[in-house]
Scaffold this motif. Sequence first.
Motif, mmCIF file in Angstrom:
data_model
loop_
_atom_site.group_PDB
_atom_site.id
_atom_site.type_symbol
_atom_site.label_atom_id
_atom_site.label_comp_id
_atom_site.label_asym_id
_atom_site.label_seq_id
_atom_site.Cartn_x
_atom_site.Cartn_y
_atom_site.Cartn_z
ATOM 1 N N LEU A 115 0.815 -1.209 0.000
ATOM 2 C CA LEU A 115 0.000 0.000 0.000
ATOM 3 C C LEU A 115 0.848 1.258 0.000
ATOM 4 N N GLY A 116 1.942 1.231 0.747
ATOM 5 C CA GLY A 116 2.806 2.405 0.860
ATOM 6 C C GLY A 116 3.285 2.598 2.275
ATOM 7 N N VAL A 117 2.646 3.500 3.021
ATOM 8 C CA VAL A 117 3.020 3.766 4.412
ATOM 9 C C VAL A 117 1.860 3.358 5.319
ATOM 10 N N VAL A 118 2.143 2.481 6.263
ATOM 11 C CA VAL A 118 1.141 1.983 7.207
ATOM 12 C C VAL A 118 1.424 2.576 8.585
ATOM 13 N N GLY A 119 0.409 3.159 9.202
ATOM 14 C CA GLY A 119 0.512 3.638 10.574
ATOM 15 C C GLY A 119 0.036 2.576 11.541
ATOM 16 N N VAL A 120 0.714 2.445 12.661
ATOM 17 C CA VAL A 120 0.349 1.471 13.694
ATOM 18 C C VAL A 120 0.273 2.190 15.034
ATOM 19 N N ILE A 121 -0.877 2.099 15.682
ATOM 20 C CA ILE A 121 -1.051 2.623 17.043
ATOM 21 C C ILE A 121 -1.238 1.423 17.962
ATOM 22 N N SER A 122 -0.308 1.244 18.906
ATOM 23 C CA SER A 122 -0.336 0.058 19.760
ATOM 24 C C SER A 122 -0.650 0.434 21.210
ATOM 25 N N VAL A 145 6.590 1.760 7.610
ATOM 26 C CA VAL A 145 5.768 1.747 8.818
ATOM 27 C C VAL A 145 6.131 2.901 9.742
ATOM 28 N N MET A 146 5.092 3.555 10.270
ATOM 29 C CA MET A 146 5.252 4.489 11.379
ATOM 30 C C MET A 146 4.495 3.905 12.572
ATOM 31 N N LEU A 147 5.206 3.730 13.684
ATOM 32 C CA LEU A 147 4.650 3.102 14.884
ATOM 33 C C LEU A 147 4.480 4.130 15.988
ATOM 34 N N GLU A 171 13.347 6.064 7.052
ATOM 35 C CA GLU A 171 12.519 6.018 5.850
ATOM 36 C C GLU A 171 11.816 4.678 5.701
ATOM 37 N N GLN A 172 12.298 3.665 6.424
ATOM 38 C CA GLN A 172 11.669 2.343 6.362
ATOM 39 C C GLN A 172 10.691 2.136 7.514
ATOM 40 N N VAL A 173 11.184 2.299 8.735
ATOM 41 C CA VAL A 173 10.364 2.112 9.937
ATOM 42 C C VAL A 173 10.742 3.197 10.934
ATOM 43 N N ALA A 174 9.735 3.865 11.471
ATOM 44 C CA ALA A 174 9.997 4.918 12.456
ATOM 45 C C ALA A 174 9.048 4.764 13.638
ATOM 46 N N LEU A 175 9.599 4.860 14.844
ATOM 47 C CA LEU A 175 8.779 4.903 16.050
ATOM 48 C C LEU A 175 8.667 6.356 16.485
ATOM 49 N N VAL A 176 7.442 6.817 16.682
ATOM 50 C CA VAL A 176 7.217 8.192 17.116
ATOM 51 C C VAL A 176 6.362 8.177 18.374
#
Length: 472
Positions: A115-122, A145-147, A171-176
């Motif tokens: 899809l492109g960029v997936v956001g994850v809220i855990s 992924v942005m987590l 640019e691949q995976v970021a935790l914010v």
Amino acid sequence: MNAIEKITDAERMGRILAAQRTAFLRDGATSLAERRASLAKLKSALISRRQMFEAAISSDFGHRARQETAIMEIYGVVGGIDYLHKNLRRFMKPERRHVALHMQFGRARIDYQPLGVVGVISPWNYPVQLSLMPLITAVAAGNRVMLKPSNVTPATNALIASMLGEIFTEEQVALVEGDGPAFSSLAFDHLVFTGSTAVGRAVMKAASDNLVPVTLELGGKSPAIVAKGGVQDRFVSDIVWGKLLSGGQTCIAPDYAMVHESEVDTFVASFDRLVKAAYPGGPTSEDYTSIVNDRQYGTLIDLIEDARAHGAQIIEVGHQPGDAARRPHTLAPTVVLGVTDEMKIAHQEIFGPILPVFPYRKIGEAIDYVNARPRPLALYYFGGDSAERREVLDRTTSGNVTINGTIMHVAQDDLPFGGVGESGIGAYHGIEGFRRLSHAKGIYEQGRWNIVKLLQPPYGILAERILKVLLR
């Protein structure tokens, strides 16, 4: 950027999202080899940090058994990685589809593309598993992924951030961390949220402004229905385990039990005895998990006191339940009888070591009770392979079901996991998770010969004859 420039959470998150989307469009979909390599690195990093994660989660909770973290957090993710690594080639393979007779010589297929960029809220209750399972699914599907983890577990978040930073670029995976509403409002290509139904509504509303599709794994009151004659140690011990795992702070924990009216006393006695067997040291045992913080502990105490004030019978079970006061925000295992509809505990998801027990006379009453309430994330049935069991399965709708056990459906990597109605939207795990975070692009390749070409103008007798055949 000058030293006095103030960057808001929304601006910072927006910049990361823009960078990830630019990288995705520039580099295209990752290959099978690249996806497998990322999964393998994450597995190795996770296993090597087992003790660090056990310590971090116990610190965030006040106390959590290290084995619970190893089983439910570390192994849960490692099992998911192994499953995806093994099946990824098959998942990525284009899928042939049927071509109608009158369009033969053409070919149809589905290509699954990221899809492109997936956001994850855990959430906070399983901060490793519920952060990394959607993350690895998104990575396996070729996404960035942005987590955004819960701020309730800062020590665990820091360790996850450090680990991901060693494996992936930003640019691949970021935790914010920071503003949850700002994160929910970003124009992701998909957003995965795990948490309460109330917050899930707000997340979905924020995502709708950008038409972002969502997967919501929420929760609710998951019942354990015990058939008449089903009060057996092997069954009750599974309810004890599922209810008290991580201090009851599990989204698919049995929220309440429904027991035949003739066996309620036997069930309570068995529950008490098996809690004592599981936790011989009582609620201050090394194996018994405390409530995550004072706020959540206060919510649970309020549920108990509200039930007591409305006439419920409160029964603390297990060894030395009074010792719970010796450990901060720790609650002894508790059974509640005589619950009525005016009590908060009848409607709120409990999320703690409190088990209301409801009597029923016929199985239809138990089914009607479940169906009169929002659809649960999980349902548990204990009893033989009978017409009653079939009736429960046929007449109730829930996320998933475990028969003669609790929790373990979530450990079946080849099954989808998710809710229905107020307990969630969509599912991940298994091939369903890969497809949920992919775009199924339908592709039709027209052949040299095609009957439909005869239906192009100028129309004549031949077109009419073909239409008669197609429309008969």
